[in-house]
Motif scaffolding. Sequence first.
Motif, PDB file in Angstrom:
ATOM      1  N   VAL A 166       0.857  -1.192   0.000  1.00 17.30           N
ATOM      2  CA  VAL A 166       0.000   0.000   0.000  1.00 17.30           C
ATOM      3  C   VAL A 166       0.887   1.233   0.000  1.00 17.30           C
ATOM      4  O   VAL A 166       1.667   1.462   0.942  1.00 17.30           O
ATOM      5  CB  VAL A 166      -0.948   0.013   1.206  1.00 17.30           C
ATOM      6  N   ILE A 167       0.776   2.050  -1.050  1.00 11.24           N
ATOM      7  CA  ILE A 167       1.589   3.250  -1.208  1.00 11.24           C
ATOM      8  C   ILE A 167       0.692   4.473  -1.021  1.00 11.24           C
ATOM      9  O   ILE A 167      -0.124   4.783  -1.904  1.00 11.24           O
ATOM     10  CB  ILE A 167       2.248   3.292  -2.604  1.00 11.24           C
ATOM     11  N   PRO A 168       0.773   5.141   0.124  1.00 11.48           N
ATOM     12  CA  PRO A 168      -0.015   6.371   0.303  1.00 11.48           C
ATOM     13  C   PRO A 168       0.335   7.398  -0.769  1.00 11.48           C
ATOM     14  O   PRO A 168       1.485   7.475  -1.233  1.00 11.48           O
ATOM     15  CB  PRO A 168       0.398   6.855   1.703  1.00 11.48           C
ATOM     16  N   ASN A 169      -0.641   8.188  -1.154  1.00  9.98           N
ATOM     17  CA  ASN A 169      -0.472   9.131  -2.264  1.00  9.98           C
ATOM     18  C   ASN A 169       0.232  10.417  -1.822  1.00  9.98           C
ATOM     19  O   ASN A 169      -0.269  11.524  -2.023  1.00  9.98           O
ATOM     20  CB  ASN A 169      -1.835   9.463  -2.877  1.00  9.98           C
ATOM     21  N   ARG A 170       1.400  10.236  -1.202  1.00 11.61           N
ATOM     22  CA  ARG A 170       2.229  11.371  -0.807  1.00 11.61           C
ATOM     23  C   ARG A 170       3.699  10.970  -0.923  1.00 11.61           C
ATOM     24  O   ARG A 170       4.111   9.954  -0.360  1.00 11.61           O
ATOM     25  CB  ARG A 170       1.931  11.821   0.637  1.00 11.61           C
ATOM     26  N   VAL A 171       4.460  11.756  -1.683  1.00 11.08           N
ATOM     27  CA  VAL A 171       5.906  11.553  -1.808  1.00 11.08           C
ATOM     28  C   VAL A 171       6.604  12.878  -1.519  1.00 11.08           C
ATOM     29  O   VAL A 171       6.027  13.958  -1.681  1.00 11.08           O
ATOM     30  CB  VAL A 171       6.305  11.042  -3.211  1.00 11.08           C
ATOM     31  N   LYS A 172       7.855  12.784  -1.077  1.00  7.13           N
ATOM     32  CA  LYS A 172       8.631  13.984  -0.758  1.00  7.13           C
ATOM     33  C   LYS A 172       9.224  14.545  -2.050  1.00  7.13           C
ATOM     34  O   LYS A 172       9.874  13.835  -2.820  1.00  7.13           O
ATOM     35  CB  LYS A 172       9.762  13.628   0.213  1.00  7.13           C
ATOM     36  N   SER A 173       8.980  15.829  -2.301  1.00  7.83           N
ATOM     37  CA  SER A 173       9.501  16.473  -3.507  1.00  7.83           C
ATOM     38  C   SER A 173      10.881  17.067  -3.233  1.00  7.83           C
ATOM     39  O   SER A 173      11.282  17.223  -2.065  1.00  7.83           O
ATOM     40  CB  SER A 173       8.538  17.573  -3.966  1.00  7.83           C
ATOM     41  N   PRO A 174      11.638  17.410  -4.290  1.00  2.00           N
ATOM     42  CA  PRO A 174      12.978  17.979  -4.077  1.00  2.00           C
ATOM     43  C   PRO A 174      12.991  19.254  -3.250  1.00  2.00           C
ATOM     44  O   PRO A 174      13.986  19.552  -2.589  1.00  2.00           O
ATOM     45  CB  PRO A 174      13.471  18.233  -5.508  1.00  2.00           C
ATOM     46  N   ASP A 175      11.893  20.028  -3.259  1.00  2.00           N
ATOM     47  CA  ASP A 175      11.862  21.275  -2.491  1.00  2.00           C
ATOM     48  C   ASP A 175      11.335  21.067  -1.070  1.00  2.00           C
ATOM     49  O   ASP A 175      11.070  22.034  -0.355  1.00  2.00           O
ATOM     50  CB  ASP A 175      11.041  22.331  -3.227  1.00  2.00           C
ATOM     51  N   GLY A 176      11.174  19.791  -0.658  1.00  3.19           N
ATOM     52  CA  GLY A 176      10.787  19.503   0.719  1.00  3.19           C
ATOM     53  C   GLY A 176       9.300  19.350   0.963  1.00  3.19           C
ATOM     54  O   GLY A 176       8.899  18.979   2.069  1.00  3.19           O
ATOM     55  N   ARG A 177       8.487  19.621  -0.025  1.00  4.64           N
ATOM     56  CA  ARG A 177       7.047  19.485   0.162  1.00  4.64           C
ATOM     57  C   ARG A 177       6.617  18.030  -0.036  1.00  4.64           C
ATOM     58  O   ARG A 177       7.306  17.239  -0.675  1.00  4.64           O
ATOM     59  CB  ARG A 177       6.303  20.374  -0.841  1.00  4.64           C
ATOM     60  N   TRP A 178       5.452  17.696   0.529  1.00  8.97           N
ATOM     61  CA  TRP A 178       4.838  16.394   0.295  1.00  8.97           C
ATOM     62  C   TRP A 178       3.746  16.582  -0.746  1.00  8.97           C
ATOM     63  O   TRP A 178       2.793  17.323  -0.533  1.00  8.97           O
ATOM     64  CB  TRP A 178       4.254  15.827   1.581  1.00  8.97           C
ATOM     65  N   LEU A 179       3.906  15.900  -1.888  1.00  8.12           N
ATOM     66  CA  LEU A 179       2.992  16.060  -3.016  1.00  8.12           C
ATOM     67  C   LEU A 179       2.468  14.705  -3.471  1.00  8.12           C
ATOM     68  O   LEU A 179       2.921  13.656  -3.015  1.00  8.12           O
ATOM     69  CB  LEU A 179       3.709  16.766  -4.169  1.00  8.12           C
ATOM     70  N   ALA A 180       1.517  14.730  -4.388  1.00 13.23           N
ATOM     71  CA  ALA A 180       0.931  13.495  -4.901  1.00 13.23           C
ATOM     72  C   ALA A 180       1.937  12.746  -5.776  1.00 13.23           C
ATOM     73  O   ALA A 180       2.724  13.346  -6.521  1.00 13.23           O
ATOM     74  CB  ALA A 180      -0.327  13.807  -5.703  1.00 13.23           C
ATOM     75  N   LEU A 181       1.896  11.431  -5.674  1.00 15.20           N
ATOM     76  CA  LEU A 181       2.706  10.580  -6.542  1.00 15.20           C
ATOM     77  C   LEU A 181       2.155  10.645  -7.960  1.00 15.20           C
ATOM     78  O   LEU A 181       0.940  10.586  -8.166  1.00 15.20           O
ATOM     79  CB  LEU A 181       2.652   9.138  -6.036  1.00 15.20           C
ATOM     80  N   ASP A 182       3.046  10.771  -8.949  1.00 18.55           N
ATOM     81  CA  ASP A 182       2.639  10.650 -10.345  1.00 18.55           C
ATOM     82  C   ASP A 182       2.452   9.155 -10.606  1.00 18.55           C
ATOM     83  O   ASP A 182       3.423   8.414 -10.805  1.00 18.55           O
ATOM     84  CB  ASP A 182       3.702  11.240 -11.271  1.00 18.55           C
ATOM     85  N   ALA A 183       1.221   8.698 -10.577  1.00 22.98           N
ATOM     86  CA  ALA A 183       0.934   7.257 -10.552  1.00 22.98           C
ATOM     87  C   ALA A 183       1.079   6.580 -11.905  1.00 22.98           C
ATOM     88  O   ALA A 183       0.904   5.367 -12.006  1.00 22.98           O
ATOM     89  CB  ALA A 183      -0.472   7.019 -10.020  1.00 22.98           C
ATOM     90  N   ARG A 184       1.418   7.329 -12.953  1.00 26.84           N
ATOM     91  CA  ARG A 184       1.578   6.681 -14.249  1.00 26.84           C
ATOM     92  C   ARG A 184       2.664   5.611 -14.210  1.00 26.84           C
ATOM     93  O   ARG A 184       2.596   4.616 -14.937  1.00 26.84           O
ATOM     94  CB  ARG A 184       1.902   7.735 -15.317  1.00 26.84           C
ATOM     95  N   LEU A 185       3.666   5.813 -13.358  1.00 20.45           N
ATOM     96  CA  LEU A 185       4.757   4.847 -13.240  1.00 20.45           C
ATOM     97  C   LEU A 185       4.229   3.460 -12.880  1.00 20.45           C
ATOM     98  O   LEU A 185       4.628   2.454 -13.483  1.00 20.45           O
ATOM     99  CB  LEU A 185       5.753   5.304 -12.168  1.00 20.45           C
ATOM    100  N   ILE A 186       3.341   3.366 -11.904  1.00 22.58           N
ATOM    101  CA  ILE A 186       2.875   2.058 -11.457  1.00 22.58           C
ATOM    102  C   ILE A 186       1.621   1.604 -12.202  1.00 22.58           C
ATOM    103  O   ILE A 186       1.402   0.399 -12.362  1.00 22.58           O
ATOM    104  CB  ILE A 186       2.629   2.030  -9.933  1.00 22.58           C
ATOM    105  N   LYS A 187       0.797   2.531 -12.658  1.00 20.72           N
ATOM    106  CA  LYS A 187      -0.433   2.140 -13.338  1.00 20.72           C
ATOM    107  C   LYS A 187      -0.148   1.621 -14.745  1.00 20.72           C
ATOM    108  O   LYS A 187      -0.800   0.687 -15.215  1.00 20.72           O
ATOM    109  CB  LYS A 187      -1.397   3.323 -13.408  1.00 20.72           C
ATOM    110  N   ARG A 188       0.825   2.207 -15.431  1.00 16.74           N
ATOM    111  CA  ARG A 188       1.107   1.821 -16.810  1.00 16.74           C
ATOM    112  C   ARG A 188       2.186   0.753 -16.917  1.00 16.74           C
ATOM    113  O   ARG A 188       2.315   0.118 -17.963  1.00 16.74           O
ATOM    114  CB  ARG A 188       1.520   3.053 -17.625  1.00 16.74           C
ATOM    115  N   ASP A 189       2.983   0.570 -15.889  1.00 14.21           N
ATOM    116  CA  ASP A 189       4.105  -0.373 -15.948  1.00 14.21           C
ATOM    117  C   ASP A 189       3.887  -1.588 -15.065  1.00 14.21           C
ATOM    118  O   ASP A 189       4.818  -2.098 -14.452  1.00 14.21           O
ATOM    119  CB  ASP A 189       5.411   0.338 -15.537  1.00 14.21           C
TER     120      ASP A 189
END
Length: 288
Positions: A166-189
């Motif tokens: 289970v991957i919560p829809n929050r990842v750490k961005s380079p600027d330190g914020r927590w943003l949504a995962l771009d899910a195309r990586l796991i949905k399409r692959d």
Amino acid sequence: MTVRVSTLKGLGAGRYYVEKLPRYYLDAHEPRGRWVGNGALELGLAGELDDDDFLTIMDGRDPTRPNRNLGREFGDTSVRGFDVTCSAPKSVSVLFALGDDDVRQRVLESHDRAVEAMVDWVERHAHTRYRMGGEVAIVDARGMVAALFRQHTSRALDPQIHTHVVIPNRVKSPDGRWLALDARLIKRDQRTLSALYHAGLRAELTQHLGVRWRTPENGIAEMADVPDVVLTEYSSRTDDIHRRIDAKLDRFVGTMDRDPTPRERWQLEREAVLDTRPGKEPKVNAAV
């Protein structure tokens, strides 16, 4: 494929994993969930999963400071996370079911390492999106949270080793914020994820138990020394249930134009189990 990705939406999206899932398998002494991922470590999440921490992060909040949102607040219908389910080939589950304690432990450790290697690949390739200079930029994420829920039986209570990642829809961005995962990586692959898991599992079991394999088909292989009749014995009803579930899911998406929520999916799965349950043999009165 035996790695399937489902989208988790809406309020209470994580409750299935800490409330329904253990009872779904008749409380069969399944292990507690556990945390992996650099994002989890950054949030102080490690080792065995705490239910409240899991529900908090699935709600988009910081488990160390529950009043603080991780990024934008979720709405009632927001995507809360993703379930990447990794299922071992039937022969591996049979080996686990019939092996002695040492073999069973090695099988589980091999499965766990293969799952973790796949999760590590996802984390290293995960990205998010945000606006820079008026344009939407796609950038590498710097931390992902994942909760692993390992199970040992199928819906039909056949042996079936599988893990819900289970991957919560929050990842750490380079600027330190927590943003949504771009899910195309796991949905399409999903084929890539499946191939990574199975290649890792084969390598682990060959190294630790000397397992030999049949020729892989679509990246998946059964063990060479397990007869087909054994696989059929342990998977016939499971296959019926999977087909029934797939039909129900397709009909749901076609009718509702969306994926089912975890609760709705659980209800569809339970219906499929009941639909495929063999009827009782008629009673025969013995002659006196």
